[in-house]
Design a protein around this motif. Sequence first.
Motif, PDB file in Angstrom:
ATOM      1  N   LEU B 237       0.929  -1.156  -0.163  1.00  0.00           N
ATOM      2  CA  LEU B 237       0.243  -0.189  -0.148  1.00  0.00           C
ATOM      3  C   LEU B 237       0.919   1.145  -0.151  1.00  0.00           C
ATOM      4  O   LEU B 237       0.825   2.200  -0.812  1.00  0.00           O
ATOM      5  CB  LEU B 237      -0.502   0.269   1.274  1.00  0.00           C
ATOM      6  CG  LEU B 237      -1.936   1.616   1.123  1.00  0.00           C
ATOM      7  CD1 LEU B 237      -2.485   1.364   0.284  1.00  0.00           C
ATOM      8  CD2 LEU B 237      -2.325   0.961   2.809  1.00  0.00           C
ATOM      9  N   ILE B 240       2.338   2.024  -3.168  1.00  0.00           N
ATOM     10  CA  ILE B 240       1.069   2.455  -4.388  1.00  0.00           C
ATOM     11  C   ILE B 240       0.878   3.872  -3.909  1.00  0.00           C
ATOM     12  O   ILE B 240       0.976   5.244  -5.128  1.00  0.00           O
ATOM     13  CB  ILE B 240      -0.173   1.874  -4.143  1.00  0.00           C
ATOM     14  CG1 ILE B 240       0.326   0.216  -4.642  1.00  0.00           C
ATOM     15  CG2 ILE B 240      -0.861   1.842  -5.139  1.00  0.00           C
ATOM     16  CD1 ILE B 240      -0.818  -0.536  -4.811  1.00  0.00           C
ATOM     17  N   LEU B 241       0.561   4.050  -2.622  1.00  0.00           N
ATOM     18  CA  LEU B 241       0.784   5.707  -2.338  1.00  0.00           C
ATOM     19  C   LEU B 241       2.087   6.697  -2.250  1.00  0.00           C
ATOM     20  O   LEU B 241       2.099   7.763  -2.905  1.00  0.00           O
ATOM     21  CB  LEU B 241       0.396   5.993  -0.888  1.00  0.00           C
ATOM     22  CG  LEU B 241      -0.475   4.936  -0.429  1.00  0.00           C
ATOM     23  CD1 LEU B 241      -0.900   5.671   1.276  1.00  0.00           C
ATOM     24  CD2 LEU B 241      -2.072   5.850  -1.003  1.00  0.00           C
ATOM     25  N   GLN B 242       3.068   6.488  -2.422  1.00  0.00           N
ATOM     26  CA  GLN B 242       3.758   6.996  -2.919  1.00  0.00           C
ATOM     27  C   GLN B 242       4.294   6.838  -4.406  1.00  0.00           C
ATOM     28  O   GLN B 242       4.724   7.659  -5.400  1.00  0.00           O
ATOM     29  CB  GLN B 242       5.526   6.307  -2.269  1.00  0.00           C
ATOM     30  CG  GLN B 242       6.666   7.245  -1.932  1.00  0.00           C
ATOM     31  CD  GLN B 242       8.079   6.627  -1.358  1.00  0.00           C
ATOM     32  OE1 GLN B 242       7.999   5.066  -1.571  1.00  0.00           O
ATOM     33  NE2 GLN B 242       8.551   7.152  -0.999  1.00  0.00           N
ATOM     34  N   VAL B 244       2.816   5.200  -7.477  1.00  0.00           N
ATOM     35  CA  VAL B 244       1.900   5.293  -7.756  1.00  0.00           C
ATOM     36  C   VAL B 244       0.722   6.433  -7.878  1.00  0.00           C
ATOM     37  O   VAL B 244       0.405   7.468  -9.105  1.00  0.00           O
ATOM     38  CB  VAL B 244       0.530   3.843  -7.897  1.00  0.00           C
ATOM     39  CG1 VAL B 244      -0.202   4.116  -9.492  1.00  0.00           C
ATOM     40  CG2 VAL B 244       1.422   3.199  -8.549  1.00  0.00           C
TER      41      VAL B 244
END
Lengths: 323, 248
Positions: B237, B240-242, B244
């Motif tokens: 997670l 992804i937050l970083q 994407v």
Amino acid sequence: MSVLVYTENWEGKFKKLSYELVSYAAAMAEMLNTSLTALSIGEVDSAELESLGRFGASKIVSIENEKLKNLDNQAYTAVIADMAKKLGARVIILANNNTGKAVAPRLSVKLKAGVGAGVSRLPSSLEPFTVYKRVYSGNAYAHIVIKTEVRILTLAQNSFDIAEGDNKPEIEKLSYDLDPALVKTEVRDVNKQSGKLLLTDAEIVVSGGRGMRSPDNWAPIVELADLLGGATACSRPVSDEGWRPHEEHTGQTGKIIAPDLYIAVGISGATQHIAGVSASKCIVAINTDKDAPVFDVAKYGMVGDAMKVLPGLIEAVKNVKSA
Amino acid sequence: MKILVCISNVPDTTTRIRFTGSKKLDTAGIQWVINPWDELSLTRALELKDANPGLVESVTVAHVGPVSSEPTIRKALAIGADSAIRVNSDAHDAYFVAAQLAEVVKADNFDLILCGIESSDFNGSTVGGMLAEFLQYPSVSAVSGINIENGNLSLTREIDGGKELLSLAVPFVAIVQKGIAKEPRIAAMRGIMMARSKPIKLVEPVMTEPLTEIVSYEMPPEKEACRFIDADKPGELIDILQNVEKVI
Ligand SMILES: Cc1cc2nc3c(=O)[nH]c(=O)nc-3n(C[C@H](O)[C@H](O)[C@H](O)COP(=O)(O)OP(=O)(O)OC[C@H]3O[C@@H](n4cnc5c(N)ncnc54)[C@H](O)[C@@H]3O)c2cc1C
Ligand SMILES: Nc1ncnc2c1ncn2[C@@H]1O[C@H](COP(=O)(O)O)[C@@H](O)[C@H]1O
């Protein structure tokens, strides 16, 4: 003809939202083929004023007046209206925050100019002047035509991309003769915390609901928010119970926020809660119940017990921050 | 002192919002309620009257809307308002509504006028400020507390990071938000019985051109389905937050 933007300052400083507002106003001026003037009220130094130019204001007018130290809705309205008349402003833009909400409607009546409140885009058409905004607390959107020649818009926060250039604006410091009879509100006392990141300014928000079970379980929420440089929030029952301070209450009847990242932990996702956060760019939900409505609005979800998931997330953030 | 509480009639927030075509709200199945803020201002107005019987003469509610809004007005009377005024017209836009309310205030010389920070239908946050400007009265927004001490009114105003205590002489318009009252007062049986005989004064609207017009509605953009990530893989997670989403 011109566009006028009112740029509020906080103890002499502008914020990200000011630059967003100026970027939006500059794009509006370009649409109308005219120039943008920013109005500042209060003590702001020249370097700070000049910073507004980088976002597209070609002229900055700065008014300092002891009587305008505190917000008085009637007095501020008079100042902004005078400036708008002097410039022949066709569009007047303010933030959709407490100050904008206090002043824009008064300006509307004073100038007989229609208001588009909380718009989130540039107008879709100039003739007729058509704006777009959320209605029914985010359950729908409306296209609204403003029929007057002068239009007032308040811009929803975090809805427009900042565009930075290297313009040098012209700065004019204006002395303004304020009719003292207009200032009727007297501030007797101020109780203010400074230096703390405000929930409404935060780009990252970590929020806890009743699923956190007890106020004693909040440490990982606070730690995650701190690690990410964000602020903490909560659902209404959590602030009603006194588990967290009222300033953190988010939703229809609390604060309406639009951060880049909203992490909802142990929050079911009731419509009234979502009404306050649905404009966030990315929502992450953590909940034990895979059918919780919060997953209908979240982009990413984790099904699990908050007290087990949060420590893992904290570790993972520490890993990437130290890398 | 005479208090006027301006109330708007809105769909309950849990009601599903739908439209017939793109211009008209589909009212089938909608539960109409007093706008939550207005219910709280009414509650606070009644508390002030109870605590200062000699000083606060009356609490009146005013509404601009058609006859179909009367159940909501009756509810305000059942909660405890002494009387009500209805301006008999559709609420065309905020400017129109505020112009009508200004006439109501002038006709009866109300001292303290309460409006909510926003109505949950059009989310305008504009009627209160407009009303004050029509009347040339002061207005205070973001009011989270109203008190009477020794016959004088004091207001708490929310500011970024804190609160201010203000004093102000009537008449003025207070635009209220969270904090103004704890829980909305609910109508007791006695109140409901009494409300039946309380007057709703009917007023015809004054000519006012609305300044804005809603030309169409649309539903919020469809959300993509939630992407579930294994709770045992927090690293995924965060990655992804970083990388994407680029939000951390
Ligand atoms: C007029 C009106 C206005 C309102 N305004 C607001 C508002 O502004 N803001 C607001 O928030 N609410 C508001 N409400 C209340 C709202 O309807 C909901 O009651 C409230 O949002 C629910 O809060 P919650 O999600 O924290 O609690 P709950 O609904 O009780 O949800 C708790 C969630 O936590 C999950 N959970 C339980 N244990 C765990 C665990 N160990 N780990 C992870 N997840 C767990 C559960 O599955 C559940 O989904 C309003 C209501 C009304 C009538
Ligand atoms: N039709 C109406 N009749 C009376 N008061 C209203 C009406 N519409 C709005 N108001 C008042 O104005 C406040 C703010 O509404 P708005 O500006 O529409 O967001 C409400 O909380 C009410 O106090």
